[in-house]
Write a protein that holds these residues in place. Structure first.
Motif, PDB file in Angstrom:
ATOM      1  N   ARG A  68      47.636  42.252  36.193  1.00 54.19           N
ATOM      2  CA  ARG A  68      49.275  42.494  36.109  1.00 54.19           C
ATOM      3  C   ARG A  68      49.995  42.878  37.182  1.00 54.19           C
ATOM      4  NH1 ARG A  68      47.354  45.368  31.203  1.00 54.19           N
ATOM      5  NH2 ARG A  68      48.553  47.360  32.087  1.00 54.19           N
ATOM      6  N   TYR A  69      49.959  41.700  38.117  1.00 51.80           N
ATOM      7  CA  TYR A  69      50.645  42.061  39.255  1.00 51.80           C
ATOM      8  C   TYR A  69      51.848  41.222  39.471  1.00 51.80           C
ATOM      9  CZ  TYR A  69      47.897  37.955  40.861  1.00 51.80           C
ATOM     10  OH  TYR A  69      47.392  36.890  40.710  1.00 51.80           O
ATOM     11  N   PHE A 106      45.481  35.286  37.303  1.00 56.07           N
ATOM     12  CA  PHE A 106      46.201  35.848  36.167  1.00 56.07           C
ATOM     13  C   PHE A 106      45.257  35.981  35.105  1.00 56.07           C
ATOM     14  CE2 PHE A 106      51.103  34.575  37.204  1.00 56.07           C
ATOM     15  CZ  PHE A 106      51.050  35.599  38.187  1.00 56.07           C
ATOM     16  N   GLY A 107      45.779  36.927  34.213  1.00 58.11           N
ATOM     17  CA  GLY A 107      45.113  36.638  32.940  1.00 58.11           C
ATOM     18  C   GLY A 107      43.819  37.781  32.786  1.00 58.11           C
ATOM     19  N   GLU A 108      43.393  38.436  34.066  1.00 64.94           N
ATOM     20  CA  GLU A 108      42.230  39.395  33.956  1.00 64.94           C
ATOM     21  C   GLU A 108      42.352  40.744  34.031  1.00 64.94           C
ATOM     22  OE1 GLU A 108      39.334  37.470  36.717  1.00 64.94           O
ATOM     23  OE2 GLU A 108      39.472  35.779  35.520  1.00 64.94           O
ATOM     24  N   GLY A 109      43.921  41.082  33.710  1.00 65.92           N
ATOM     25  CA  GLY A 109      44.036  42.604  33.513  1.00 65.92           C
ATOM     26  C   GLY A 109      44.525  43.214  34.869  1.00 65.92           C
TER      27      GLY A 109
END
Ligand SMILES: Cc1ncc(C[n+]2csc(CCOP(=O)(O)OP(=O)(O)O)c2C)c(N)n1
Ligand code: SF4
Lengths: 288, 378
Positions: free
Chosen positions: B227-228, B222-225
């Motif tokens: 966005r799933y 999460f948080g690395e672009g």
């Protein structure tokens, strides 16, 4: 009309808010019934997120199970549709492991206050930086209208068919008493106020809790003889609440069983949990 | 010359905590319970020293949920518990299996059911580990017998969790959890440490958390672009819920198949004198310590006894067992419960005599007790 005047007039018109920027349009239509308040909460929330200017990739939106908990599926963030009652605990893990993320938790009143009550209380106590938005419709929507900890005494539900015999929880009072540093209440009826309150909640560092009174016309409304979704909103969200400003000039008796809206607590001096953890790491690493 | 390895007399629970740190664990969430408490205590001290995080949650459910959250944020994550705590964690464990989130669960087994015998050893959670959460859930569980092995098996558990994107259990019991033995800490790099596979999609929008092109798709933090979406509902390869019966079926089978298809990689067994064994003992954990004595004694007496000691109990090592039992007249299964693993042994070896040896009085099974059963078949 002169051309210049037309342009001026045009400029006055509000640019419609671009919700699409935040929505996963391919995942629409949503599952919510016509007249459900959950969609209004989402709209206000997206406007608030936009106002604060959060980067979509920095947001983790976590939820539990329930109609309200379907919110994350529709928005273009890191989204975590977890288990009934556990959203705040999952979110605590994400936040502590990656404090730079912005955490939003969108859950129902059953999720937050019944099955997840313990996580709710302790996250408030820790003052961990997240915004918990309780879609408080006084009923279990997803499972078809059972009694919830926020169902008023005497109200009908499929598991209180003789009228609810239990007193209701005041979510905001619980949050305040448990140590949340920001506590607010608004309703789906007061959309603009809701947007403001949510904006302040997201901007706040520490645990922020926003209880949003909204309505489930399908299960709460029908069983409690409300004529329509709008009738419900009038009665519960409008007539059933007073603004913080109004409340100041009213005695407790005058307020009666109406809920007070607005920001109820805002403590900017409290230490946030992840910050405290960083301080601890700095301290023990020096000692080492 | 390489520096001397650190040698230390340590408790099983400490070896477990040290193994976790060696494996790169940076996140722990849990709730104290005897006889596993020391694992959390040690990590509450050590994790901040390396910039990691420890949190004592309000209960085991929260401990498991936060562990999964920590893993989704990209950290190797751990929780530790014992019997009653395992019961509470089960719903979340199913979530981790369904959503394919790697994490490690230590269960230092104690006597059950219920609060049972907190300070006594037990091996009674074998079936609860496999079948405790609802649904057909993939399970990997490793079972060390010695304190140094708790260290290495904890490292292996993290490796398996990351490699197969699934929760992995380390099952041991109060005896070795609290026993002290010398552990030689390997140098960094000496033991294999597997890190989470990284996605190589060029365009982050194209990332699919359950990409069907892979048996085990890489999990982006999460948080690395990326966005799933993550859900415990049956989902499509993009992570969103599906009502498509074909996809539901495929998804349910896929999470089991990734374990089933890789059993040989996941299995680990120690074999002692199994080649010609007519009396085979199948024992794990602390019971295997007694069994190894008993088998040696029996050999001295001229009995063709052997030991198969599984270090992986789930997926059940049926092929290694079939091989080891090829000459066996009887297979003896000593375990600290009233008959759990023995059922799997019977299922694996139809037509072969299988005898269970069970104790649930809070005392270990002794070598003499096992030898007594072996003697019956000489
Ligand atoms: C452990 C567990 N218990 C019960 C349920 C069934 N369940 C699903 S949603 C729900 C209640 C939903 O009510 P609320 O949280 O108020 O959200 P709403 O649907 O009203 O938005 C229940 C009881 C479940 N999914 N998991
Ligand atoms: S059941 Fe109630 S809460 Fe759920 S979507 Fe319908 S109106 Fe909303």
């Amino acid at each position: 009309m002169a051309e210049g005047a037309a342009v001026k007039k045009k400029q006055k018109v509000n640019v419609p808010f671009d919700y699409d920027k935040y929505l996963r349009k391919g995942k629409l239509p949503h599952i919510w019934c016509p007249g459900c308040g959950h969609g209004i909460v989402l709209k206000s929330l997206l406007r608030a997120i936009d106002k604060v200017g959060l980067d979509k990739s920095s947001i983790c939106m976590a939820s539990g199970i329930g109609c309200s908990s379907r919110t994350p599926g529709y928005v273009d963030f890191n989204t975590l549709h977890s288990l009934h009652g556990r959203a705040i605990a999952f979110a605590t893990g994400v936040k502590l492991a990656k404090p730079e993320m912005n955490i939003l938790v969108t859950i129902g009143d059953g999720d937050a206050l019944a099955i997840g009550g313990n996580h709710f209380i302790h996250a408030c106590r820790r003052n961990i930086d997240m915004t918990v938005i309780i879609y408080s419709n006084a009923i279990y929507g997803m499972t078809g209208g059972q009694v919830s900890p926020t169902t008023p005494e005497g109200a009908m539900s499929t598991t209180s068919p003789h009228g609810n015999m239990e007193p209701a929880f005041d979510a905001c009072a619980v949050a305040e008493a448990s140590g949340a540093s920001f506590v607010a209440r608004s309703t789906a009826y007061h959309m603009q106020e809701l947007e403001k309150v949510l904006t302040a909640a997201i901007e706040h560092k520490g645990m922020s809790v926003v209880e949003v009174l909204d309505s489930c016309p399908v299960y709460y409304g029908r069983q409690n003889k409300y004529k329509s979704a709008s009738h419900m909103m009038e009665e519960i969200e409008k007539k059933g609440t007073v603004s913080g400003a109004q409340a100041k000039n009213l005695s407790e008796e005058e307020i009666g069983d109406r809920f007070v809206r607005g920001i109820l607590k805002q403590d900017k001096d409290g230490v946030e949990y992840c910050d405290a953890y960083d301080n601890l790491i700095a301290k023990v690493q020096v000692k080492k | 010359m390489a520096a001397e390895r650190v040698k230390k007399l340590m408790q099983g629970n400490e070896a477990c905590a040290e193994g976790a740190l060696y494996a790169g664990c940076e996140f722990y969430a849990g709730y104290p319970i005897t006889p596993s408490t020391e694992i959390g205590e040690i990590l509450s001290y050590k994790l901040p020293l390396i910039g990691g995080k420890f949190i004592q949650m309000e209960d085991e459910i929260g401990g498991m949920a936060a562990t999964i959250g920590g893993s989704l944020a990209g950290k190797k994550s751990l929780t530790a518990t014992s019997g009653p705590g395992l019961s509470l964690k089960q719903e979340c464990i199913g979530f981790a299996a369904m959503a394919e989130v790697p994490c490690v669960i230590i269960n230092v087994m104690r006597g059950g059911p219920s609060t049972g015998y907190p300070t006594g050893p037990s091996q009674s959670d074998i079936m609860a580990t496999k079948w405790g959460t609802h649904g057909d859930t993939p399970v990997i569980a490793v079972t060390p017998s010695y304190v140094p092995e708790i260290f290495t098996e904890t490292v292996r558990a993290f490796n398996l969790a990351e490699k197969y994107r699934t929760p992995v259990f380390v099952l041991f019991d109060e005896i070795i959890g609290h026993m002290r033995e010398v552990v030689t800490i390997p140098h960094p790099g000496e033991l294999e440490v597997i890190d989470r596979a990284k996605t190589d999609v060029e365009n982050k929008e194209d990332y699919l958390p359950y990409d069907n092109r892979f048996e085990i798709p890489p999990l982006a933090p999460f948080g690395e672009g990326y966005r799933y979406h993550v859900t415990g509902l049956n989902h499509d390869e993009d992570g969103f819920p599906t009502n498509d019966s074909k996809k539901i079926d495929a998804g349910n089978r896929k999470i089991l198949a990734k374990i089933e298809n890789n059993k040989e990689d996941i299995w680990s067994c120690e074999e002692v004198d199994t080649e010609d064994a007519e009396v085979l003992v199948f024992a794990f954990g602390s019971s295997a310590r007694s069994a190894s004595f008993a088998v040696r004694e029996a050999r001295k007496q001229g009995i063709k006894a052997g030991l198969l000691r599984p270090l992986t109990i789930w997926p059940f090592p049926d092929e290694p067992l079939r091989k080891a039992a090829s000459k066996a007249k009887v297979v003896i299964v000593p375990e600290l419960n009233l008959g759990q693993t023995v059922l799997e042994v019977e299922r694996t070896l139809p037509g072969v005599k299988v005898e269970g040896l069970h104790r649930v009085d809070g005392e270990p099974i002794t070598p003499a007790e096992i030898l007594e059963v072996i003697d019956k078949y000489k």
